[in-house]
Write a protein that holds these residues in place. Structure first.
Motif, short mmCIF file in Angstrom:
data_model
loop_
_atom_site.label_atom_id
_atom_site.label_comp_id
_atom_site.label_asym_id
_atom_site.label_seq_id
_atom_site.Cartn_x
_atom_site.Cartn_y
_atom_site.Cartn_z
N THR A 256 -41.83 -108.30 -29.29
CA THR A 256 -41.63 -107.18 -30.20
C THR A 256 -42.44 -107.42 -31.47
O THR A 256 -43.09 -108.45 -31.64
N GLY A 257 -42.34 -106.44 -32.37
CA GLY A 257 -43.02 -106.58 -33.64
C GLY A 257 -44.49 -106.22 -33.54
O GLY A 257 -44.98 -105.77 -32.50
N PRO A 258 -45.23 -106.42 -34.62
CA PRO A 258 -46.65 -106.05 -34.62
C PRO A 258 -47.51 -107.13 -33.97
O PRO A 258 -47.06 -108.25 -33.72
N LEU A 259 -48.75 -106.76 -33.71
CA LEU A 259 -49.73 -107.70 -33.20
C LEU A 259 -50.41 -108.36 -34.39
O LEU A 259 -50.99 -107.66 -35.23
N PRO A 260 -50.34 -109.68 -34.52
CA PRO A 260 -50.91 -110.33 -35.71
C PRO A 260 -52.39 -109.99 -35.89
O PRO A 260 -53.18 -110.09 -34.95
N ASN A 277 -45.19 -104.91 -23.05
CA ASN A 277 -44.23 -105.54 -23.95
C ASN A 277 -43.57 -104.43 -24.76
O ASN A 277 -43.55 -103.27 -24.33
N LYS A 278 -43.06 -104.77 -25.92
CA LYS A 278 -42.42 -103.78 -26.79
C LYS A 278 -43.02 -103.88 -28.19
O LYS A 278 -42.32 -103.73 -29.19
N LEU A 279 -44.30 -104.13 -28.23
CA LEU A 279 -44.98 -104.30 -29.51
C LEU A 279 -45.12 -102.97 -30.22
O LEU A 279 -45.26 -101.92 -29.59
N THR A 280 -45.10 -103.02 -31.54
CA THR A 280 -45.16 -101.82 -32.35
C THR A 280 -46.24 -101.97 -33.43
O THR A 280 -46.90 -102.99 -33.52
#
Length: 1803
Positions: A256-260, A277-280
Motif C-alpha cells: 500500500t501507500g505511494p511508490l517511493p 498491489n494496492k499502491l496509491t
C-alpha cells in the motif's frame, strides 16, 4: 660403502609391511561409502547413469558427475553434479561425509524428502543447486552457516517453514534463489548483512509482513524478486540505495501507500514491476531529470495510481513494455510516447484518460499490443495508427467518445488479431474487401456504434475468426451466406441492427462446428425458421432470434441442439404448437417463447427439463390446463403463462415449487380457489393471478410471503374479508385486490407496510373506516372507489365516519388548539433570529458574486423577491387590530409552501448552473423556464401538486458538481445521478431530504468524505455510491430501518467496517469491495438476516472470517477475497443452503475445508473460489454433489490426495483449476463426462499414471498464465492441454491428434516414454508443442507431419532420448515458428541447410547433441534470429562470416566443438551481440581488432583455443562485459591497464597464456569482481595492494608466475590459501601461504592507538532551555449561531403579532424603541407608508439589498425584470393581508432562502 647394521633392515621391513595411514579422516573410502549411500537412495535412474557408471570397479573420480581434486587432494570428491538426469528418490544424509565438496548440483530431477541437516557440515561448499525437484520440509538453517557458500538455488520445490537466515556467517553469499516454494513468515532482516549478495529471489511463496529496509545494505544486488507473496506495508524508500539493481519485481502482493520517488532514480534498473498491489498516489517525476534511463519493462497495472502519466516516460528510449492498465490515471495520453521506437506493449486501459488518441503513436512500428479501452477518450482514430504493421491487438472499446470512420489504413494491418472498438460512436461502412486485408483476425468487436451498410461478404475469408460482434449498429441487408466459411467461429452476435431477408444463412452456419453463441434478435428478418437450425453446432448453448417478424411453426429439429441452455424466440409470429422435441434440450435453463401466436397445450415434457429455471410463454393462444407434471420442474424460478387461453384449476403440485420467484397466470380463464399451500412459496417476489375466474377466500397464508413485492389478484371472484395477515408482506410495494367481491373492513395492519406504494381495493364490497397512516397517507380516491360502504377523509371522495367525540378526542383537540401554536411561535421566532444573523454576516461580506450564490438569473430574482415577500408578511402580521391580522394557520400554510413550485424551480436551476458539460444537450434543450419543470428531462412530479419527487439524470455524461440546492427539493424520493462524470464533494444538506428513498450516485468522480447526515434519512432504502473517489471513514448515523441496499464499492475509503451496519434489519445488499478498509469483519453483520449479497473483497481486512456469518440463511453471494484474512474457514458457512458464490481467494487462510453438518453442504453453490491461500488436507468429496457448480478454483494451496472422482458428476462444470498443490494419483476417468469443461489446469502437482482416453474428449481447456504470453499476449480463447510438471507416464496417446481444435500441448517435465505420434498433422491450429524433459525415444519422423501445422510458433522437444539425424523436413515447418529447442537428444549427422527456411525463427537451440560437419551458411537467412546455441557438438570447419549479418543476434554459443580457423573480421557487424562463447574449439591466429567495438557484450569466452597476439587497450571499451575468459590460449604482451575500467566485470580468466610484465594496479577498480585467474603466465613484479579493496572477490589465482615481494594483507587475502600463490618463488608473507616471511620493520603497537581513541571519547554536553508562553484571554466573545428553518413544519398557531414585528426588525434593522418613532409614529406605520413607494431605498437594510440588487441587475434581462416587478406586494389599505397563492412562492420561501446551511448559499 659401510655396511648397514641388520637392525636397519629389520626396521625397514616393518615399515614396509605396516599398513599405510589414511590420507585424511575422510579419505577415499569415506567418500566412496558416501557416494554408494547416495546411489542407494535413488529409486529411479531412467538413463542408467548411476547403474552403469557408479561401479566400484572403477575409480570414483571417473564416475559420471563426480569431480575430484587435482593436486593436494587428488582422490577427494570436490564436486558432485547429477543435474537433469530424471532421478527419483531422496538425498542421503551421507552426502555430508564428502567433506571436500565445493559444488553440489542435483537440479532438474525428481528428488523428494527433506534436505539432510548434515549439509551444514560441508564447510568447503560454495555452490548448492537443488532447483526443480520435489524436496519438502523446512530448509536447514545450517546451510546458511557455511562460510564458503556463494550460490544457493532451491527454487521450484515444496520447502515450507520460514527463511532460515538469522545470523549471517557466510559473507561470500552471492546468489539466493528460493522462488516457488511454500515458505511462510517474514523476510529476514538478516538478509541485509550479506554484502556480496547480487541475486535474491523469493518469488511465489507465502511470505508475509513488510520489506525489511535492511535489504538496502545489499549494494551489489542486481536482481530482487519477491513477487507473488502476501507482503504488505509500504515499499521502503531505502531500496533506492541499490544502485546496481537491474530487475525489481514486487508484483502480486498487498503493498500500500505511494511508490517511493527515489526508486525512479535507479539508473541501472531495466525491469520494474509493482503490478497487482494496492499502491496509491501519483507516479513520481524523478529528480534532476534522471528517470529510469535504462528501463525496458514497466508494470504498474492493477493498482490505484492517479494523476497524469509522467511525460518523462518518453525519455526512456529502451522501453519495450509499458503496462499501466486498471488504475485511475487521468489527463491526456502523452504525445511524446511516439518517440519510444522499441515499444511493443502499451497498456493504458481501464483508467480515466481523456483527450484524443495521439497520432504520434503511429511511430511505434514495433508495437504489438495497444490497449486504450475503458477510458474517456474522444475524437477520431488517427490515420497514423495504420502504420503499426506489427500490431496484433487493438483495444479501443468502452470509451464512448471516439467517433468518425475507421481509417482505411487500420484494415491494412495484416498482423491484426483482435480489433475491439465497442461502445463508441464510430460510423461509416466496413470495407468490402476487409476479409482479404485482415487475414490473421481472430476477434472482431464493433458492437454499440453507428456503423451502416451491409456486412461484407469477404468477412468469410478471415478464416481465423472466432468472435464476430456487430450488435447495436445499423447494418442492413441480408447476412452473407458465406459466413459459414468461418469454421472456427464460436460467437456470432448480429442483434439489434436492420438486417433483413430470410434466415438462409443458417444453412452455411452448420459448417461452424465450434459455434457456441448465436444472437440475431431485434432485426427485420422475415420468413420462417428453417429446419436446418437443428443442424447447428452441438456446442451451441445460446440461441436468440427474438423480435424478428418470423412466422410459421417452430421446427422440431431445434430439439437436436442438445447443449442449448438459453433459447429465445419471443416477439415473433410463430404459430402452431410448441414442439415437444424441446424436451430433448436436457441442459435448457431459459425458454422464452412469449409474444407469438402459439396454440395447443403446454407440452408436459417441458417439465422434465431438470435445469429449466425460466419459462416465459405469455401472450400466445395456448389453451388447456396447466400440466400436473409441473411439479418435476423443481428448478423453475420464473413462470409466466399470462394472456393465454388456459382454463381449469391450477394443479395442486405447483405449490411445492419452493424456488419460484415469479408466477404470472393473469388474463386466462383459470378457476377454483387458491389453497393455503401457497404459503410454501417462501421466495416468491412477483405473483399475478389477475383477470381469471378464481373464487373462494384469499388464503391467509399469503401473509407469510415476506419476499413478495408485487401481488395482483384483481378481476376475479374472491369473497370474504381481506386477511389481516397481509400486514406481514413486509416487502410489498404493489397490492391490487380490485374488482372482486371482498367484504369486511380494510385491515389496519396494512399501515405497517412501509414499502407499499400502490394499493387498489376498488370495486369490492368493503365497509368501515379507511385506516390512517402509512401508505394510506399518499393514496387517492381511485384506490377505494366502488366500495359504497366505506367512509373516511374528504380526499378519498367518501363521507366522513360518524363517531362520538369522547373526552380523549376533546383533550387532543385542545392540545392542537393551544399547544401547537405556542410551539410554532417558538420555531418561527428562532427562524427569524437565524435570518438576522445571516443578514449580519452578509453585511461583512457585501461583495457576493453570482458564482458565490451559484444561481442563474431566475434564481437570483426569486431570492430578491423573497425578502420583499417576508417584509410584506411582517406588515400584515403586525396590524393593530387582531381581527385584521392573518391567523397563524395562514402563516403556517404559507410556510408549508416553502418548498413549493418556485423553491423547486430555484433548486433545479441551481443544479443546472453547476453543470459544466452537457454533451447530449439534455439540460440545455429541456430545462428552461418556458415550460413547467414537471416536463423537463429526468424530472418527475407528484400527482396532486407540482412538487419534484424524482430527479433521474443517469447516463447523461454530465460534468460538474452537485449543487447543494438539491437539498431544497424537499419532496424528493428518488435521486439518480449515476454514470456521469460529476466531481466534488457530496453536499451535507442531502441529509435533510427526509422523504428520500433512493440515492444512486455510482459511476462518477465524487470525492471527499461521505456526509454522515445521509444515514439519518429514515426513509432511505437504496444507497449506491460505488465507483467514485470517496475517502475517509464509513459514517454511521441514527440509521434507516428501511435500508435495503448499500454500496460504497470501488472508492478510497479507509478505517474499519462499522459494527453499526448490523443495525439495518432490512439490508439485503452490502458491497464495500475495492477500498482500503482495515480491521476485522464485524460479527454484527450476522444480524442482517435478510442479507443476500455481501461483498468485502479487495481491502486490507484482517483476522478471521466470523463464525456468525453462518446465521445469514438468505445469503447468496459472499465475496471476501484479496484481503489479509487468516485462520480457518468456519464450518457454519458451509451450511448456508442459499449460497451460490463463495469467494475467499487471495487471503492467508489455513486448515482444512469443512465437511459441513447433517449432510447439508452448499446445495446451491455455483462458484467456489478458495485459491491463493494456505489450505491443506483433502479436497472434500461433497463438492462432487453440488450439481450446480460452474467454477471451482483451488489453485496455489497445499491440498493433497487424489482428485475426487465425484467431480465427474458435475454436469455444468466449466472451470476447474487445481494447479500448484500437492495432489497425487491419476486423472479420474470420470472427467470424460465433463463435456462443458472450458478451463482445466492441474500442472505443478504430483499426478501420475497415463492419460485416460475419456479425458481426451475434453475439447475446451484454457492455457494457464505461464504459457499464455507464449502464444499471444492477452488472448484467453486458446484450447490447450496442459499436464506439465507432474509424474505422468506411458505413451502419448495417438488419439490426441483427433482433438483438432487444440492450440497448445504442454506435457513437459513428466515421464512419458515411447515415440511421438506421427498424427499431429491433424492439429492444424497447433501453436505451441512442448514435450521437453520426458523420456521419449525413437526418431524424429513426427517432424514431417508437423509441417501441416501452419500456425506453430514454439516447438520444444529437448532433453529426451531421441536417436537419429535431424530430418530435412525440419525446413518445412511453419514459417511462424519462433522457438525450436532440440537440445540434449543424442542427435547426429549434419545440420540440414533447410533449417534456413524457418524465416520467423528467433531462438534455435541444438546444443549437446552429436551433430558434425560445418555450420550451414543458410542460418544467415534467419533474419529474426536472436539466440543461436550449437555448443557441445562435433561441428567443424570455420565460423560462417554470414552469421554476423544477423542484426538481431544477441547470443552466439559455439563452444565445445571442433571449429577451426580465424575469427571472421565481419564479427564487428554483430552490434547486437551480448554473449559470444567460442571456447574449447581449434581457433587460431589473432583476435580481429574490430571485435573490441562490440560495446554491448556481457559474456566473452574465447578459452581453450590457440589464439595469439596481444590484447589491445581497446578492450576497455567493453563497459558492460561481466564475464571474460581468454584462458588456455597463446596470448602475449602486457595485460592492458584499461581492463581495470570494466566495473561490471565479475569473472576474469587470463590463465595459461604468455602474459609478461606486472599486474596492472588499475585492477583495483574492478569493483564487482568475484573471480580472477591470472595463473600460468609470466607475470612479474609485486601483487597490487589495491586488490585488498575488492570486496566481492572470492577467488584469486596468481599461481605459477614470476611475482615477487610481499603478499598484501586484508580483504580477500585474509581468506586465501597457498594454492593461490604457488609457483611464485620470490613471494614472501604469512606462513599460511607456504612462502617465507618478509624482512620488514615491526609494526608499532596498536595499543597506543587504542589508548588515543579512548582518551578522545566525546565529552560534549547538551543544554536545553524551554520557553513557556502563557496566553491569557483578555476577553471572550461568544457568538451564538442560531439556525432556523431546519426543524420541519411550523405549528399552526402562535403569537402572530410578535412574529410580524420580528420580521420588520430583521429586514429594516430598526427597533420600535428607536428615537425616530415618536409622536404616534411606529415601526409598522413607517414601513407600511413606504412599502410600495421606495422600499428598496428607504426601508430594507442596504446591507441586505446591495448584493441582491447587484445580482438582479447583472443577471436579469429587461423582459425578466418587467415580469419580476409586477406590483404583487402592494396591499390596499383596509384589506386583510391574507396571502394569495400566487405570492406564496415568494413569501414562504423564508425557510429556503434564509435557512441554508452552506455559507455561500445564504442570502
Amino acid at each position: 660403502m659401510a655396511k648397514l647394521p641388520p637392525l636397519f633392515y629389520i626396521l625397514l621391513l616393518v615399515l614396509v609391511l605396516l599398513p599405510r595411514p589414511a590420507k585424511s579422516s575422510t579419505s577415499y573410502s569415506t567418500d566412496l561409502s558416501a557416494l554408494l549411500a547416495i546411489k542407494a537412495r535413488i529409486t529411479s535412474d531412467p538413463f542408467n547413469v548411476l547403474s552403469r557408471s557408479w561401479s566400484t570397479n572403477a575409480s570414483l573420480c571417473s564416475w559420471v558427475g563426480v569431480a575430484c581434486g587435482r593436486r593436494h587432494v587428488p582422490d577427494r570428491v570436490t564436486a558432485l553434479s547429477l543435474a537433469s538426469l530424471s532421478l527419483e528418490g531422496s538425498i542421503a544424509p551421507h552426502i555430508a561425509n564428502l567433506s571436500f565438496l565445493t559444488a553440489l548440483d542435483l537440479s532438474n530431477n525428481s528428488l523428494s524428502g527433506p534436505i539432510p541437516d548434515g549439509l551444514g557440515r560441508l564447510r568447503r561448499l560454495r555452490t548448492l543447486d537443488l532447483m526443480f525437484n520435489r524436496l519438502s520440509g523446512p530448509i536447514p538453517p545450517t546451510i546458511f552457516n557455511l562460510s564458503s557458500l556463494a550460490y544457493v538455488d532451491l527454487a521450484n520445490n515444496s520447502f515450507s517453514g520460514c527463511v532460515p537466515i538469522e545470523k549471517p556467517i557466510s559473507v561470500n553469499l552471492q546468489v539466493v534463489s528460493l522462488l516457488y516454494n511454500r515458505l511462510v513468515g517474514n523476510i529476514p532482516a538478516a538478509l541485509g548483512n550479506y554484502p556480496k549478495l547480487c541475486f535474491l529471489s523469493l518469488r511465489g511463496n507465502n511470505l508475509t509482513g513488510s520489506i525489511p529496509p535492511s535489504l538496502a545494505n545489499l549494494t551489489q544486488l542486481t536482481l530482487l524478486d519477491i513477487s507473488e507473496n502476501s507482503l504488505q506495508g509500504e515499499i521502503p524508500h531505502q531500496l533506492s540505495l541499490l544502485f546496481d539493481l537491474q530487475y525489481l519485481n514486487l508484483g502480486l502482493n498487498g503493498f500500500t501507500g505511494p511508490l517511493p520517488s527515489s526508486i525512479f532514480n535507479l539508473s541501472s534498473l531495466q525491469m520494474l514491476s509493482v503490478a497487482t498491489n494496492k499502491l496509491t498516489g501519483y507516479i513520481p517525476e524523478g529528480i534532476n531529470g534522471l528517470w529510469l534511463p535504462s528501463i525496458q519493462s514497466l508494470y504498474l497495472n492493477d493498482n490505484q495510481f492517479r494523476g497524469l502519466i509522467p511525460r518523462q516516460l518518453s525519455h526512456c528510449m529502451h522501453l519495450i513494455d509499458v503496462v499501466l492498465y486498471k488504475n485511475q490515471f487521468s489527463g491526456n495520453i502523452p504525445a511524446e510516447f511516439g518517440s519510444l521506437r522499441k515499444l511493443k506493449i502499451l497498456g493504458l486501459g481501464s483508467n480515466k484518460l481523456t483527450g484524443p488518441v495521439p497520432s504520434s503513436l503511429g511511430n511505434l512500428t514495433e508495437l504489438t499490443v495497444l490497449d486504450l479501452e475503458i477510458n474517456n477518450l474522444h475524437g477520431v482514430i488517427p490515420y497514423e495508427l495504420g502504420y503499426l504493421h506489427r500490431l496484433q491487438y487493438l483495444y479501443l472499446g468502452q470509451n464512448y467518445g471516439l467517433r468518425g470512420e475507421i481509417p482505411s489504413a487500420i484494415f491494412n494491418i495484416s498482423s491484426l488479431q483482435i480489433l475491439d472498438i465497442t461502445y463508441n460512436k464510430f460510423s461509416g461502412y466496413l470495407p468490402e474487401n476487409v476479409g482479404f486485408l485482415l487475414p490473421s483476425l481472430q476477434r472482431l468487436h464493433l458492437g454499440v456504434n453507428h456503423f451502416t451498410g451491409q456486412i461484407p461478404t469477404s468477412l468469410s475469408n478471415c478464416s481465423m475468426l472466432t468472435v464476430v460482434e456487430l450488435s447495436q449498429n445499423s447494418f442492413s441487408g441480408p447476412v452473407p451466406t458465406t459466413i459459414g466459411n468461418l469454421q472456427l467461429l464460436q460467437i456470432l452476435n448480429l442483434a439489434s441492427n436492420r438486417l433483413s431477408g430470410g434466415l438462409e444463412f443458417l444453412s452455411s452456419l452448420t459448417n461452424c462446428k465450434n459455434l457456441e453463441v448465436l444472437l440475431l434478435g431485434n432485426n427485420q428478418f422475415k420468413g420462417s425458421l428453417p429446419t436446418v437450425v437443428g443442424n447447428l453446432s452441438m456446442g451451441l448453448w445460446e440461441l436468440r432470434i427474438s423480435n424478428c417478424q418470423l412466422d410459421g411453426n417452430i421446427p422440431a429439429g431445434i430439439g437436436n441442439l442438445s447443449n442449448l441452455m438459453n433459447l429465445d424466440l419471443s416477439g415473433n409470429e410463430f404459430s402452431g404448437k410448441i414442439p415437444s422435441s424441446i424436451a430433448q434440450l436436457e441442459n435448457l435453463q431459459q425458454l422464452y417463447l412469449y409474444d407469438n401466436k402459439l396454440e395447443g397445450s403446454i407440452p408436459e415434457e417441458l417439465f422434465l427439463l431438470r435445469y429449466l429455471g425460466k419459462m416465459y410463454l405469455h401472450q400466445n393462444m395456448i389453451s388447456g390446463s396447466i400440466p400436473e407434471l409441473i411439479i418435476n420442474g423443481s428448478e423453475l424460478q420464473e413462470i409466466s403463462l399470462a394472456a393465454n387461453l388456459l382454463s381449469s384449476r391450477i394443479p395442486s403440485t405447483i405449490w411445492r415449487l419452493t424456488n419460484v420467484l415469479l408466477l404470472n397466470f393473469s388474463h386466462n380463464s383459470l378457476d377454483g380457489s387458491v389453497p393455503e399451500e401457497i404459503g410454501n412459496l417462501k421466495l416468491i417476489e412477483v405473483m399475478d393471478f389477475s383477470t381469471n375466474k378464481f373464487s373462494g377466500n384469499i388464503p391467509s397464508a399469503l401473509g407469510n410471503l415476506q419476499m413478495l413485492t408485487y401481488l395482483n389478484l384483481s378481476s376475479n371472484s374472491f369473497t370474504g374479508p381481506i386477511p389481516e395477515s397481509l400486514g406481514g408482506l413486509i416487502s410489498i410495494n404493489s397490492l391490487d385486490l380490485s374488482s372482486n367481491a371482498l367484504v369486511g373492513t380494510i385491515p389496519k395492519s396494512l399501515t405497517r407496510l412501509h414499502y407499499l406504494v400502490n394499493l387498489n381495493l376498488s370495486y369490492n364490497q368493503l365497509q368501515g373506516e379507511i385506516p390512517q397512516g402509512g401508505a394510506f397517507d399518499n393514496l387517492t380516491a381511485e384506490s377505494f372507489m366502488g366500495n359504497t360502504a366505506l367512509c373516511g377523509g374528504r380526499k378519498f371522495g367518501l363521507p366522513p365516519c360518524t363517531t362520538t367525540a369522547g373526552p380523549e378526542s376533546r383533550i387532543k383537540r385542545n392540545l392542537l388548539k393551544f399547544l401547537l401554536p405556542t410551539i410554532a411561535a417558538v420555531v418561527i421566532f428562532s427562524a427569524g433570529l437565524l435570518l438576522l444573523l445571516m443578514f449580519k454576516r452578509k453585511k461583512i461580506k457585501t461583495t457576493t458574486t453570482v458564482n458565490q450564490l451559484d444561481m442563474n438569473a431566475e434564481a437570483a430574482s426569486l431570492d430578491y423577491q423573497c425578502l420583499l415577500s417576508l417584509l410584506e408578511l411582517g406588515i400584515s402580521c403586525s396590524r393593530e387590530s387582531p381581527k385584521e391580522r392573518p391567523t397563524m394557520e395562514d402563516v403556517v400554510q404559507t410556510t408549508e409552501l416553502s418548498t413549493d413550485y418556485s423553491t423547486d424551480l430555484s433548486a433545479l436551476l441551481a443544479i443546472k448552473g453547476r453543470i459544466t458539460s452537457d454533451p447530449h444537450d439534455v439540460l440545455s434543450r429541456s430545462w428552461n423556464a418556458n415550460t413547467s419543470f414537471c416536463s423537463w428531462y429526468g424530472v418527475r412530479c407528484s400527482r396532486r401538486g407540482e412538487r419534484v419527487t424524482a430527479l433521474q439524470l443517469n447516463h447523461a455524461a454530465l460534468r460538474g458538481t452537485i449543487a447543494p440546492h438539491v437539498a431544497n427539493l424537499s419532496f424528493l424520493s428518488i435521486l439518480n445521478l449515476s454514470n456521469n462524470s460529476l466531481s466534488g464533494h457530496l453536499p451535507d444538506d442531502l441529509g435533510r431530504l427526509r422523504r428520500l428513498k433512493t440515492l444512486f450516485l455510482e459511476g462518477n468522480r465524487l470525492s471527499g468524505p461521505i456526509p454522515p447526515s445521509i444515514f439519518n434519512i429514515s426513509s432511505l432504502e437504496l444507497l449506491n455510491c460505488a465507483i467514485n473517489e470517496f475517502s475517509g471513514y464509513i459514517p454511521t448515523g441514527t440509521g434507516s430501518a428501511n435500508l435495503q441496499a448499500l454500496s460504497f464499492a470501488i472508492n478510497q475509503l479507509t478505517g474499519t467496517i462499522p459494527a453499526e451496519l448490523g443495525n439495518y434489519p432490512e439490508l439485503r445488499f452490502l458491497s464495500l469491495s475495492i477500498n482500503n478498509l482495515t480491521g476485522l469483519i464485524p460479527p454484527s453483520i450476522a444480524n442482517l438476516t435478510q442479507l443476500t449479497i455481501l461483498e468485502l473483497s479487495s481491502n486490507n481486512l484482517q483476522g478471521g472470517i466470523p463464525t456468525e456469518l453462518g446465521r445469514l440463511i438468505n445469503l447468496e453471494v459472499l465475496h471476501v477475497k484479496q484481503n489479509g484474512l487468516t485462520g480457518t474457514l468456519p464450518s457454519s458457512i458451509f451450511n448456508l443452503s442459499s449460497l451460490q458464490i463463495l469467494a475467499v481467494s487471495k487471503n492467508m487462510l489455513t486448515g482444512y475445508i469443512p465437511k459441513g453438518g447433517n449432510g447439508l453442504w452448499l446445495p446451491l453453490i455455483q462458484k467456489f473460489y478458495l485459491d491463493d491461500n494456505r489450505l491443506t488436507g483433502l479436497i472434500p468429496q461433497q463438492l462432487g454433489q453440488c450439481k450446480y457448480l460452474i467454477d471451482i478454483e483451488l489453485y496455489n494451496n497445499q491440498f493433497m490426495g487424489n482428485i475426487p472422482v465425484e467431480f465427474g458428476n458435475l454436469p455444468s462444470l466449466r472451470i476447474l483449476l487445481l494447479y500448484s498443490n500437492n495432489l497425487s494419483g491419476p486423472i479420474p476417468s470420470s472427467f470424460g463426462n465433463l463435456t462443458k469443461l472450458e478451463q482445466f489446469e492441474i500442472d505443478s502437482n504430483n499426478l501420475y499414471g497415463m492419460i485416460p482416453n475419456d479425458f481426451l474428449t475434453l475439447l475446451s481447456i484454457i492455457l494457464p498464465d505461464i504459457f499464455r504470453l507464449t502464444l499471444a499476449t492477452g488472448s484467453q480463447n486458446y484450447r490447450v492441454l496442459n499436464l506439465a510438471a507432474n509424474l505422468f507416464s506411458g505413451k502419448i496417446p495417438a488419439s490426441l491428434s483427433n482433438r483438432s481444435l487444440l492450440s497448445a500441448i504442454e506435457l513437459s517435465y513428466n515421464s512419458f516414454t515411447g515415440p511421438v505420434p506421427t498424427t499431429f498433422n491433424n492439429l492444424q491450429l497447433l501453436r505451441f508443442l512442448n514435450l521437453a524433459e520426458n523420456q521419449l525415444s525413437g526418431r524424429l519422423e513426427f517432424l514431417s507431419p508437423l509441417a501441416n501445422c501452419k500456425h506453430l510458433t514454439s516447438l520444444y522437444i529437448g532433453n529426451n532420448q531421441f536417436k537419429s539425424s535431424l530430418p530435412v523436413a525440419v525446413g518445412n515447418l511453419s514459417r511462424n515458428l519462433q522457438v525450436l529447442y532440440i537440445a540434449n537428444c543424442q542427435l547426429n549427422g549434419n545440420i540440414p541447410s533447410a533449417i534456413g527456411n524457418l524465416s520467423g525463427l528467433n531462438n534455435l537451440d541444438l546444443s549437446s547433441n552429436g551433430f558434425s560437419g560445418e555450420i550451414p551458411t543458410s542460418i544467415s537467412n534467419l533474419r529474426n534470429l536472436q539466440r543461436l546455441h550449437l555448443q557441445n557438438n562435433l561441428l567443424n570447419g570455420s565460423i560462417p562470416k554470414e552469421l554476423f549479418l544477423l542484426r538481431h543476434l544477441g547470443q552466439l554459443h559455439l563452444e565445445e566443438n571442433m571449429i577451426s580457423g580465424a575469427m571472421p573480421e565481419s564479427i564487428s557487424n554483430g552490434t547486437g551481440l551480448q554473449e559470444i562463447s567460442l571456447a574449447a574449439n581449434l581457433l587460431s591466429l589473432t583476435v580481429p581488432s574490430a571485435i573490441w567495438r562490440l560495446t554491448d557484450l556481457v559474456l566473452f569466452n574465447l578459452s581453450y583455443n590457440s589464439l595469439v597476439g596481444v590484447i589491445p587497450a581497446e578492450v576497455g571499451n567493453m563497459k558492460l562485459v561481466q564475464v571474460m575468459d581468454f584462458s588456455a590460449n597463446k596470448f602475449s604482451g602486457n595485460i592492458p591497464s584499461t581492463l581495470g575500467n570494466l566495473q561490471m566485470l565479475t569473472n576474469l580468466n587470463l590463465s595459461s597464456n604468455s602474459f609478461p610484465g606486472p599486474i596492472p594496479e588499475s585492477f583495483g577498480g574492478l569493483l564487482n569482481l568475484i573471480s580472477m585467474n591470472l595463473s600460468s603466465n609470466a607475470l612479474a613484479g609485486s601483487i597490487p595492494k589495491s586488490f585488498s579493496r575488492l570486496r566481492y572477490l572470492v577467488s584469486l589465482n596468481l599461481s605459477y608466475n614470476k611475482l615477487e615481494g610481499e603478499i598484501p594483507q586484508g580483504g580477500i587475502f585474509n581468506h586465501l590459501t597457498a594454492s593461490s600463490f604457488i609457483g611464485n618463488l620470490a613471494l614472501c608473507g604469512a606462513s599460511k601461504f607456504g612462502v617465507p616471511p618478509c624482512m620488514a620493520t615491526p609494526i608499532p603497537n596498536s595499543r597506543s592507538r587504542k589508548y588515543l581513541l579512548e582518551i578522545l571519547l566525546p565529552t560534549a554536553f547538551a543544554i536545553l532551555s524551554a520557553c513557556f508562553l502563557i496566553i491569557f484571554m483578555i476577553r471572550r466573545k461568544k457568538i451564538k449561531k442560531i439556525k432556523y428553518g431546519m426543524a420541519g413544519k411550523v405549528s399552526t398557531s402562535g403569537d402572530v403579532y410578535s412574529y410580524g414585528i420580528l420580521l420588520l426588525e430583521v429586514f429594516s434593522r430598526k427597533k420600535p424603541t428607536d428615537e425616530m418613532f415618536v409622536g404616534g409614529s411606529s415601526l409598522r406605520q413607517w414601513i407600511g407608508e413606504s412599502f410600495h413607494v421606495a422600499i428598496e431605498n428607504n426601508v430594507v437594510d442596504e446591507n441586505l439589498l446591495d448584493s441582491e440588487v447587484n445580482i438582479h441587475a447583472a443577471n436579469v434581462g429587461t423582459e425578466e425584470a418587467a415580469r419580476i416587478k409586477k406590483p404583487v406586494f402592494i396591499i390596499p389599505p383596509g384589506t386583510r393581508p391574507i396571502l394569495l397563492k400566487r405570492n406564496a412562492e415568494r413569501k414562504a420561501d423564508y425557510g429556503r432562502c434564509c435557512g441554508e446551511t452552506e455559507e455561500d448559499q445564504k442570502p
